[in-house]
Structure formats: C-alpha cells, structure tokens
Design an enzyme around this catalytic site. Sequence first.
Site, mmCIF file in Angstrom:
data_model
loop_
_atom_site.group_PDB
_atom_site.id
_atom_site.type_symbol
_atom_site.label_atom_id
_atom_site.label_comp_id
_atom_site.label_asym_id
_atom_site.label_seq_id
_atom_site.Cartn_x
_atom_site.Cartn_y
_atom_site.Cartn_z
ATOM 1 N N SER A 169 0.828 -1.199 0.000
ATOM 2 C CA SER A 169 0.000 0.000 0.000
ATOM 3 C C SER A 169 0.872 1.262 0.000
ATOM 4 O O SER A 169 1.635 1.489 -0.946
ATOM 5 C CB SER A 169 -0.956 -0.039 1.197
ATOM 6 O OG SER A 169 -1.976 0.928 1.055
ATOM 7 N N ASP A 289 -10.125 -4.134 -5.090
ATOM 8 C CA ASP A 289 -9.490 -3.194 -4.158
ATOM 9 C C ASP A 289 -10.149 -1.822 -4.300
ATOM 10 O O ASP A 289 -10.161 -1.248 -5.391
ATOM 11 C CB ASP A 289 -7.998 -3.097 -4.472
ATOM 12 C CG ASP A 289 -7.207 -2.359 -3.393
ATOM 13 O OD1 ASP A 289 -7.790 -1.519 -2.695
ATOM 14 O OD2 ASP A 289 -5.997 -2.631 -3.279
ATOM 15 N N HIS A 319 -7.898 -5.361 -0.836
ATOM 16 C CA HIS A 319 -6.642 -4.650 -0.624
ATOM 17 C C HIS A 319 -5.603 -5.478 0.124
ATOM 18 O O HIS A 319 -4.412 -5.462 -0.219
ATOM 19 C CB HIS A 319 -6.929 -3.356 0.143
ATOM 20 C CG HIS A 319 -5.752 -2.451 0.284
ATOM 21 N ND1 HIS A 319 -5.086 -1.909 -0.810
ATOM 22 C CD2 HIS A 319 -5.096 -1.983 1.385
ATOM 23 C CE1 HIS A 319 -4.088 -1.154 -0.391
ATOM 24 N NE2 HIS A 319 -4.064 -1.181 0.933
#
Length: 348
Positions: A169, A289, A319
């Site tokens: 991320s 996501d 995610h």
Amino acid sequence: MGARDLFYRQHLDREEKKIGPSPSSGQAHQVKPKYFWGNDPESEEAYYASQNIRSTSSFFTSGSLSLFTRCWLPPESRPQRGLVLMIHGYGNDISWTFQSTPIFLAQNGYACYALDLPGHGRSQGLLKAFVPDLNAAIDHCIAYFNSVINLNYQQQQQQHLKCFLYGESMGGAICLLIHLLRRVEFSGAVLAAPMCKISDRIRPRWPIPSILSLLGRFMPTLPIVPTANLVEKSVKVEEKRAIASANPLSYLGKPRLGTVLELLRATDDLSSRLSDVTIPFLVLHGSADVVTDPEVSRDLYEKAKSEDKTVKIYEGMMHSLLFGETDSNVAMVRADILEWLNHRTNPN
C-alpha cells in the site's frame, strides 16, 4: 520498562484517550489476543522457533527519531538467497499481521528487514499515524536500509546477495519513490497493492479537498477526514478482520488532515512519474481493491520503462492480499512472489 517502551506506552495511552476504542473492539473488558497468531506460543521467540526461522528486533536511530526494526532470517543451516527490505502501509506496523509475509520468505531462504515508519507501531513520531512529510519518512527508510546493506556486505563478503524492496500500500509508493531518488540501487521491487494513487472510491469528494486544504494549514494534526473503515474495505475474511482490528499498535482513527494532504500530494506526483520507473518489479493488485486503484497498477506496468516488469491482477481480491484473503488466495499470492524472487536469485 526502558525509555523507549515508556515513550511508546505513554504515547499509546494518549492516542486511546483521543480516539477511543476501535469500532470493532467491542467492550473495554473484551480479551484480545497477545499476538496475531493468538496466545500460544506465549512468546515471540517460541513462535519464530516453531516457524523454523530466526528473528530479532532493535531500535535504529535516524536523525532525532528512534525507529523500531525487526529482521526475520532463515535458519543458520540454510544459505540465504537474497535480502528483502520491507515497508508497511499507512496506520499499520511490522509487529502484527505484516509479519506473516517476511516469516514466509525467511522460511524460503530470504533475509527480511523492516522498520516501523515514524509515528507508527513502536517508532517515535510527532503523533500516531501522522505523516506530514513523506520525503522525511523516505530518508529514514534509506538510512536504515543502507545500514542493513552495509552490515550484510561485511557479514557475507564471500557472497554478494541481491537486494529487493517490498512494500504494501503506502509502503509500495515509498518503494517507488526511493527508486526514483536513485540513491541506492536495488535488484527489484515487489509492490503489493501500491498506493500510487488513492482510489477515487475513498478519496474525499469535492468540495471537501478544498476545505481540507484550508483547514490543514492551521490544524494539520486534526483527525477528522471522513473516510471509510479501512479494515472493512481491506480485509475480506470476517475472522481476519477481527484479528486485524485487535492489533494494539495500529491506528484505526480518522486520518489526520496533514497526513491526507501529504498522501494526496505524493501519490498525485507519483502517478505522473510512472514512466520514469526503470527498476525490475512485480506489482500485485486485487480487482476488488477500493483502497488503492488497480488501474494505476496497470498504468505502472504499461508506462514504466523497466525491461523486467510483471503485473498480476487477482480477480475478486481486496486490498489486503497477503493476509485478509482466504488462506488459498494468500497462498497463491505468496507463491507468485516467491517464484518471482527465486527466478531473479537463481545462480543458474
């Protein structure tokens, strides 16, 4: 209790008073697991031994900050295949579910090193999960990674190990930004759901960004930015949501104004520089996501000048690819990462 632990405990107490218990934490008396694997084994050392790896933690001083670090190493009987320098995502840390990936890689011969970013986990910072300057965080990462590379070079003089970046991320975005600075050369990067751009599905709608920009000049630490619950939006398996929410070091409050503005700035800049990327990379993303945009990972693959590049979009995954999915899905993503790394560290 040492000075660093006392700092962390006092800091965590202040944050809990500000944001209260997380929405999924239930009543205050609810018993939470001590570790992400539960309460058995009762110590980290015993757990690492049960996983047939070695692990140690320490604090690294960078500038005025004391940053928590950990390494996960293969057993001494197994030769190391390579180094993996790892960066976690926003609000997360390296002591909870993030560990599952470096543990897996260490079991397969990779020496993994990571740090809690400033204001995250056990690392010092102005406030918990406050990221007013991503460039400063990048400088701290580079300082720590350089120390790891230099130490490894001294210990492995007869064997030059390839060194890879790994980021989840926001950590994936930091990996790319480190590469674009060209201060350190790496053999490749593994990018799991990289935050090259914040998804429009959680990005604040107009005119909120303009209002936030104005407020952010005067109250950058104010945690009032309206966003979706990131655990619910990231973790598919309900039982794993409970585990993720039980992390005593994570930040589950609303993002701070200064943090959101800085991430919007940095990711907008990064998304405009994808064609400057030349590092070999594997980018992984779930099609479902809604935290980071899988289309930007496709753009990265299309626009990057890297000669060695791979993109994998997993249908229906969310995610949290390396923890929040079903065990079979997690195993699939892990296998793809391991295959990519092994192919680039194979002496033949």
